[in-house]
Design an enzyme around this catalytic site. Structure first.
Site, PDB file in Angstrom:
ATOM      1  N   GLU A 118     -19.139  45.708  32.864  1.00 38.08           N
ATOM      2  CA  GLU A 118     -18.373  45.467  34.096  1.00 38.08           C
ATOM      3  C   GLU A 118     -16.860  45.602  33.875  1.00 38.08           C
ATOM      4  O   GLU A 118     -16.143  46.172  34.703  1.00 38.08           O
ATOM      5  CB  GLU A 118     -18.688  44.052  34.615  1.00 38.08           C
ATOM      6  CG  GLU A 118     -17.998  43.675  35.902  1.00 38.08           C
ATOM      7  CD  GLU A 118     -18.388  44.574  37.058  1.00 38.08           C
ATOM      8  OE1 GLU A 118     -19.565  44.621  37.408  1.00 38.08           O
ATOM      9  OE2 GLU A 118     -17.498  45.261  37.601  1.00 38.08           O
ATOM     10  N   VAL A 121     -14.330  49.126  33.858  1.00 39.21           N
ATOM     11  CA  VAL A 121     -13.748  49.843  35.011  1.00 39.21           C
ATOM     12  C   VAL A 121     -13.247  48.826  36.033  1.00 39.21           C
ATOM     13  O   VAL A 121     -13.990  47.931  36.436  1.00 39.21           O
ATOM     14  CB  VAL A 121     -14.800  50.754  35.699  1.00 39.21           C
ATOM     15  CG1 VAL A 121     -14.150  51.561  36.822  1.00 39.21           C
ATOM     16  CG2 VAL A 121     -15.485  51.678  34.706  1.00 39.21           C
ATOM     17  N   ILE A 125     -12.173  43.468  39.108  1.00 37.20           N
ATOM     18  CA  ILE A 125     -12.933  43.757  40.345  1.00 37.20           C
ATOM     19  C   ILE A 125     -14.434  43.777  40.020  1.00 37.20           C
ATOM     20  O   ILE A 125     -14.847  44.477  39.106  1.00 37.20           O
ATOM     21  CB  ILE A 125     -12.543  45.132  40.941  1.00 37.20           C
ATOM     22  CG1 ILE A 125     -11.037  45.242  41.161  1.00 37.20           C
ATOM     23  CG2 ILE A 125     -13.296  45.383  42.240  1.00 37.20           C
ATOM     24  CD1 ILE A 125     -10.579  46.644  41.588  1.00 37.20           C
ATOM     25  N   GLY A 175       0.582  43.199  28.754  1.00 35.71           N
ATOM     26  CA  GLY A 175      -0.784  43.352  28.235  1.00 35.71           C
ATOM     27  C   GLY A 175      -1.655  44.262  29.085  1.00 35.71           C
ATOM     28  O   GLY A 175      -2.877  44.185  29.030  1.00 35.71           O
ATOM     29  N   LYS A 193     -12.923  56.114  33.189  1.00 32.66           N
ATOM     30  CA  LYS A 193     -13.423  55.194  34.225  1.00 32.66           C
ATOM     31  C   LYS A 193     -14.107  55.954  35.365  1.00 32.66           C
ATOM     32  O   LYS A 193     -15.169  55.547  35.823  1.00 32.66           O
ATOM     33  CB  LYS A 193     -12.264  54.340  34.747  1.00 32.66           C
ATOM     34  CG  LYS A 193     -11.785  53.326  33.713  1.00 32.66           C
ATOM     35  CD  LYS A 193     -10.452  52.730  34.096  1.00 32.66           C
ATOM     36  CE  LYS A 193     -10.008  51.644  33.133  1.00 32.66           C
ATOM     37  NZ  LYS A 193      -8.623  51.212  33.354  1.00 32.66           N
ATOM     38  N   GLY A 288      -5.016  43.431  32.445  1.00 30.65           N
ATOM     39  CA  GLY A 288      -4.449  42.108  32.135  1.00 30.65           C
ATOM     40  C   GLY A 288      -5.518  41.206  31.563  1.00 30.65           C
ATOM     41  O   GLY A 288      -6.714  41.381  31.809  1.00 30.65           O
TER      42      GLY A 288
HETATM   43  N1  HSE Z   1      -4.873  50.139  30.096  1.00 28.20           N
HETATM   44  C1  HSE Z   1      -5.815  49.844  31.134  1.00 28.20           C
HETATM   45  C2  HSE Z   1      -5.099  49.877  32.472  1.00 28.20           C
HETATM   46  C3  HSE Z   1      -6.445  48.513  30.875  1.00 28.20           C
HETATM   47  O1  HSE Z   1      -3.864  49.840  32.474  1.00 28.20           O
HETATM   48  O2  HSE Z   1      -5.749  49.958  33.498  1.00 28.20           O
HETATM   49  C4  HSE Z   1      -7.592  48.177  31.772  1.00 28.20           C
HETATM   50  O3  HSE Z   1      -8.672  49.060  31.603  1.00 28.20           O
END
Ligand code: HSE
Length: 340
Positions: A118, A121, A125, A175, A193, A288
């Site tokens: 989960e 992607v 959500i 992060g 994704k 995050g």
């Molecule tokens: N680096 C990815 C982003 C982390 O910024 O969406 C989450 O998959």
């Protein structure tokens, strides 16, 4: 108590431990028993952390592992070892799901455990589970999504006047970004994704190498201002079309009339179009620590409720898609327009 292990104690892995500690009462209410982090595995020497995978996979008390290491090595080997012992694995690792998700799902099925992803992607959500459970009867014709929080954060902040480098370093400090942020800004993370989403809804395995992929490194502040003057926003989208089929990742001009226009900062937005339900929009934090960890823990709860059986995700049965179209950009335009 259900004993679990966390593989990888970085941003997401430490987030999983935090979510379990902070929300133990809610978890216990949902499951009827608590979840205990019995082991944390990391290659670094951190107090209280184990370095040897065999200690974990040889402990019959461990029922579920959260793989939050990222990358293929050693995540692939560790995941396989766990699944072969009947330990379900919940992961945020889109690279591994894209590259080995079919094989790992087959192994999980053979060993009456589950491989769930989960958090790979859409960050926090509840996207894959909803598509799996509520769209199983739908013929999905299209998915268009803002799927990378880092890129959306950068583009939103560039619109507000910040330069690209400052916005990227803020995304890293928060992060949001991958260890190597090139995977974000060059579109590869979005490609993985959208390939996972396309595979989930089509019953055929799309891989990220088959995605026609362009990132945001060529987007300028002038492009963003020009788009705004035309009532549009520049967004990095992943777009899957069942007809073709085609899978594209590129910066698009998104008109104000689209709900994706208003998806800003680290948020992701995903529009899924089914033949009966029509358009359904998903929205939430796409990256995050806490949102991503929350998605991992939602998989832990599903695995805990289904101990001793395999949760069918459809991935174990996927065969590679025969061919994928790469639609060309309209001549003379820097960007495609969403909906055209
Ligand atoms: N680096 C990815 C982003 C982390 O910024 O969406 C989450 O998959």
């Amino acid at each position: 108590m259900i004993n679990i292990a966390i593989f990888g104690f970085g941003t997401v892995g430490s987030g999983v431990a935090d979510v379990i500690r902070n929300n133990q009462a809610e978890i216990t209410k949902t499951l009827g028993e608590g979840v205990n982090v019995k082991y944390i595995l990391d290659i670094r020497d951190i107090p209280g952390v184990v370095n040897d995978i065999n200690i974990i996979v040889n402990d019959p008390e461990v029922k579920i592992a959260c793989e939050t290491m990222g990358g293929k090595k050693p995540a692939y080997e560790y995941t396989k070892l766990a699944l072969e012992r009947g330990i379900s694995v919940c992961t945020s690792n889109k690279e591994l799901v894209d590259a080995h998700g079919v094989e790992l799902s087959e192994i999980a099925r053979e060993h009456n455990c589950s491989y769930l992803f989960e958090a790979s992607v859409g960050g926090g959500i509840p996207l894959l589970r909803t598509i799996r459970e509520a769209f199983g009867h739908e013929r999905v014709s299209r998915i268009a999504g803002i799927l990378n929080g880092t890129c959306n954060y950068i583009l939103t902040n560039m619109k507000a006047g910040k330069d690209y480098a400052t916005a990227l370093s803020e995304a890293q400090a928060n992060g949001y970004a991958e260890r190597n942020p090139a995977a974000d800004v060059e579109g590869h993370d979005t490609a993985r994704k959208i390939a996972i989403l396309a595979s989930l809804v089509s019953g055929q395995k799309f891989s990220y190498e088959q995605v026609s992929c362009e990132g945001i490194t060529g987007v300028t502040q002038k492009d963003i201002a020009d788009a705004e003057a035309d009532g549009m926003a520049v967004k990095l989208l992943g777009v899957y079309e069942a007809e073709g089929p085609s899978v594209v990742v590129a910066p698009y001009l998104v008109p104000k009339s689209s709900p994706l226009y208003a998806v800003n900062d680290v948020f992701n937005g995903v529009m899924v179009t089914g033949n009966m339900v029509d358009d359904v929009m998903f929205y939430g934090r796409g990256a995050g620590k806490n949102p991503t960890a929350s998605a991992v823990v939602s998989d832990v709860i599903e695995c805990a409720k289904n101990q001793g059986r395999n949760i069918h995700t459809g991935f174990a049965d996927l065969k590679p898609v025969a061919s994928v179209n790469a639609p060309s950009k309209p001549a003379g335009r820097k960007f495609r327009v969403l909906g055209e």
